[in-house]
Structures are given as C-alpha cells and as structure tokens.
Motif scaffolding. Structure first.
Motif, short mmCIF file in Angstrom:
data_model
loop_
_atom_site.label_atom_id
_atom_site.label_comp_id
_atom_site.label_asym_id
_atom_site.label_seq_id
_atom_site.Cartn_x
_atom_site.Cartn_y
_atom_site.Cartn_z
N TYR A 50 -13.48 -1.15 -15.13
CA TYR A 50 -12.62 -0.02 -14.77
C TYR A 50 -12.57 1.00 -15.90
CZ TYR A 50 -10.65 -1.78 -10.40
OH TYR A 50 -10.47 -2.17 -9.10
N PRO A 51 -12.78 2.28 -15.57
CA PRO A 51 -12.60 3.33 -16.59
C PRO A 51 -11.15 3.36 -17.06
CG PRO A 51 -13.76 4.18 -14.66
CD PRO A 51 -13.23 2.83 -14.28
N LEU A 52 -10.96 3.85 -18.26
CA LEU A 52 -9.63 3.90 -18.87
C LEU A 52 -8.60 4.54 -17.95
CD1 LEU A 52 -8.30 3.24 -21.66
CD2 LEU A 52 -8.69 5.61 -22.27
N ASP A 53 -8.96 5.67 -17.33
CA ASP A 53 -8.00 6.41 -16.52
C ASP A 53 -7.65 5.71 -15.21
OD1 ASP A 53 -7.86 8.43 -18.37
OD2 ASP A 53 -9.30 9.73 -17.37
N ASP A 54 -8.44 4.71 -14.81
CA ASP A 54 -8.20 4.05 -13.53
C ASP A 54 -7.40 2.76 -13.67
OD1 ASP A 54 -9.72 6.09 -12.57
OD2 ASP A 54 -11.41 4.88 -11.94
N VAL A 55 -7.17 2.31 -14.89
CA VAL A 55 -6.40 1.08 -15.10
C VAL A 55 -4.95 1.32 -14.67
CG1 VAL A 55 -5.56 -0.58 -16.81
CG2 VAL A 55 -7.91 0.31 -16.95
N HIS A 56 -4.40 0.43 -13.86
CA HIS A 56 -3.07 0.67 -13.29
C HIS A 56 -2.44 -0.66 -12.85
CE1 HIS A 56 -5.56 0.13 -9.75
NE2 HIS A 56 -4.46 -0.19 -9.11
N VAL A 57 -1.16 -0.60 -12.56
CA VAL A 57 -0.43 -1.70 -11.93
C VAL A 57 0.08 -1.20 -10.59
CG1 VAL A 57 1.64 -3.15 -12.04
CG2 VAL A 57 0.26 -2.78 -14.10
N THR A 58 -0.19 -1.93 -9.54
CA THR A 58 0.33 -1.57 -8.22
C THR A 58 1.80 -1.98 -8.13
OG1 THR A 58 -1.82 -1.78 -7.13
CG2 THR A 58 0.15 -1.99 -5.73
N ILE A 59 2.66 -1.00 -7.91
CA ILE A 59 4.06 -1.30 -7.65
C ILE A 59 4.19 -1.77 -6.20
CG2 ILE A 59 6.43 -0.44 -7.61
CD1 ILE A 59 5.18 -0.60 -10.41
N LEU A 60 3.64 -0.97 -5.28
CA LEU A 60 3.61 -1.37 -3.88
C LEU A 60 2.58 -0.52 -3.14
CD1 LEU A 60 5.13 -3.51 -2.16
CD2 LEU A 60 6.49 -1.62 -1.25
N SER A 61 1.77 -1.19 -2.35
CA SER A 61 0.84 -0.48 -1.49
C SER A 61 1.59 -0.07 -0.22
CB SER A 61 -0.35 -1.38 -1.14
OG SER A 61 -1.25 -0.72 -0.29
N ILE A 62 1.75 1.22 -0.02
CA ILE A 62 2.52 1.72 1.14
C ILE A 62 1.65 1.67 2.41
CG2 ILE A 62 3.94 3.60 2.04
CD1 ILE A 62 4.94 2.35 -0.60
N ILE A 63 0.44 2.20 2.30
CA ILE A 63 -0.56 2.05 3.36
C ILE A 63 -1.79 1.45 2.70
CG2 ILE A 63 -2.01 3.19 5.08
CD1 ILE A 63 0.08 5.37 5.32
N SER A 64 -2.08 0.19 2.98
CA SER A 64 -3.26 -0.45 2.41
C SER A 64 -4.52 0.24 2.90
CB SER A 64 -3.29 -1.93 2.80
OG SER A 64 -2.17 -2.61 2.26
N TYR B 187 -15.33 4.29 3.27
CA TYR B 187 -14.29 5.24 3.64
C TYR B 187 -12.91 4.58 3.74
CZ TYR B 187 -18.44 7.92 4.89
OH TYR B 187 -19.65 8.57 4.86
N ARG B 188 -12.70 3.56 2.94
CA ARG B 188 -11.40 2.89 2.93
C ARG B 188 -10.45 3.62 1.98
NH1 ARG B 188 -13.09 -2.90 0.99
NH2 ARG B 188 -14.40 -1.57 -0.30
N PHE B 189 -9.37 4.13 2.54
CA PHE B 189 -8.40 4.87 1.75
C PHE B 189 -6.98 4.46 2.16
CE2 PHE B 189 -12.17 7.55 1.69
CZ PHE B 189 -12.27 7.87 0.35
N GLY B 190 -6.02 4.74 1.27
CA GLY B 190 -4.62 4.45 1.55
C GLY B 190 -3.73 5.22 0.58
N VAL B 191 -2.45 4.87 0.57
CA VAL B 191 -1.51 5.49 -0.38
C VAL B 191 -0.70 4.39 -1.05
CG1 VAL B 191 -1.33 7.77 0.68
CG2 VAL B 191 0.14 5.94 1.50
N THR B 192 -0.46 4.56 -2.35
CA THR B 192 0.11 3.49 -3.17
C THR B 192 1.03 4.07 -4.24
OG1 THR B 192 -2.00 2.32 -2.92
CG2 THR B 192 -0.50 1.48 -4.59
N LEU B 193 2.06 3.32 -4.58
CA LEU B 193 2.91 3.67 -5.72
C LEU B 193 2.45 2.81 -6.90
CD1 LEU B 193 5.42 5.41 -6.53
CD2 LEU B 193 6.79 3.35 -6.16
N ILE B 194 2.13 3.45 -8.00
CA ILE B 194 1.55 2.74 -9.15
C ILE B 194 2.27 3.09 -10.45
CG2 ILE B 194 -0.74 2.71 -8.05
CD1 ILE B 194 -1.53 4.84 -10.24
N ALA B 195 2.02 2.25 -11.45
CA ALA B 195 2.41 2.53 -12.84
C ALA B 195 1.15 2.42 -13.68
CB ALA B 195 3.46 1.54 -13.32
N LYS B 196 1.12 3.14 -14.78
CA LYS B 196 -0.05 3.08 -15.67
C LYS B 196 0.37 2.56 -17.04
CE LYS B 196 -3.37 5.99 -15.13
NZ LYS B 196 -4.24 7.19 -15.11
#
Length: 229
Positions: A70-84, A35-44
C-alpha cells in the motif's frame, strides 16, 4: 473475545496456510476492469506511524518485490463501511449530502481517540497492522448503525461482517511467493513491532475502490473531532 486474542487467532490460522504455501492471490488488483466501488468512513494514521509502516514495507519488498504494498497515502483504518464495494456502484447513485448529514449526527459529542498500532496479523490473502482503539470508536460505529437503520438511505453496514477491529491492511498478495521461507522469517520479525500511536482528530468520508486507492481524489467530507481532555 478480546481484540488481542482475535488478532492472534487470525495470525495463527494465516501462518498455518503460509507454511504450506497456501497464499491467496488477488486476481483483480491490477485489473483496469474492476468496477467495485463504495463509500466508507475512515481514519488515517499519523505521518510518523505511516513512515514506520513504510519502513517495514520497504523491508518486505526486498524479499518479495512483486506483491502489492500500500502506498503511504492509502494506508487507513476503516471506521465503518457504509456501502461495501460492489460492481457498478456510482457516486451519482446516492445523495452524498444526506449521508454526510447522518454521519455528522452520529459524531455529535464524539471526541478524538487514540489508536495504537502494534504488531502485525494476517489472513491468507494479506498482511495487516494491528490497531487497538478504545470505546470511542465503538460509539461511533454503533451511532452510525443506529442512525442509518432509521433512514431510507442505501447501506450495506455489517452485511459482509461486523467490524470490531482497528486494523490497517498494508500488503496484498498478487503473484506467487518466490521465497516463502525468507518472507515468513521476515514477517515474523514484525509480529510485535510497535509502529506508533495516533490521536485521531479527523475522520474522512470517502468514495473508494476495493483497495482504497487514491483516497485524496475521492474525499467527500472531513469531520473534525474535538480533543478529549
């Protein structure tokens, strides 16, 4: 330390572990009680880059099919994790509109920027695509740090570590490696492989689990970046 040197140091340290069969395995990746969740700004990455990454993943899967790719749709770059991610975080805990406003303010006068994806690096627990971005990504991160610091919203920015890279995690180890020699020879083939360059014209603010799965189901906002001429 330059980014290329940082990636090289990561690779050398991880490969030292790999050669001794000291892989770190993720025991939660298949858990339905994570149940680990957070909010993040990402680029794809662009579709072209994602497809090139997928070719590598399919190749690695032939040698070690039981790992997490990682599935194709989940590949990403983290710009910044706002809430880890942490156990028990729920989206209802926060006012998402307030976060979107701070992000929008932080992106004022920010233009599109390229990320070059070239080579792979690693940790004992995963394989990553090396990403190289210019100054614009650091402007965004610093703007976010400053603007969230000056408001009363919940954040955990930089509490785990201060991000300076533009990497993308694409493989996690979840089961014992069965044929380590063949696997290590295969990943060495991609150490300097060019996967493509993406002009980042959009960022996504997402509600995410630890592995950033099913991103399309959790996009809270999209931010268009004007082209840099």
């Amino acid at each position: 330390m330059q980014l290329k040197e940082h990636y090289t140091n990561m690779w050398n340290e991880a490969f030292h572990h790999f050669e001794r069969n000291m892989f770190e395995y993720d025991t939660l990746i298949d858990s339905v009680k994570d149940y680990r969740f957070g909010v993040t700004l990402i680029a794809k990455p662009s579709i072209e880059t994602q497809l090139e990454i997928t070719k590598m993943l399919n190749d690695l899967r032939q040698t070690e099919p039981d790992q997490y790719y990682y599935p194709l749709d989940d590949v990403h770059v983290t710009i910044l994790s706002i809430i880890s991610c942490y156990d028990g975080f729920k989206l209802s805990n926060i006012n998402t509109d307030a976060y979107i406003d701070v992000i929008r303010k932080s992106l004022k006068n920010i233009h599109s920027f390229p990320i070059m994806f070239e080579g792979i690096t690693a940790s004992p627990a995963c394989i990553m695509i090396q990403g190289y971005a210019g100054d614009e990504i650091e402007k965004i991160r610093n703007n976010l740090r400053d603007n969230f610091k000056n408001c009363n919203l919940e954040t955990s920015i930089d509490k785990r570590y201060q991000i300076h890279t533009a990497h993308s995690t694409v493989v996690r180890f979840r089961h014992p490696i069965k044929n380590s020699n063949a696997f290590l020879e295969k990943i060495k083939q991609y150490r300097h492989h060019y996967f493509g360059t993406t002009e980042v014209q959009e960022l996504e603010f997402v509600f995410n689990d630890w592995y950033q799965r099913h991103l399309d189901e959790h996009i809270l906002a999209r931010f268009k970046l004007p082209l840099y001429y």
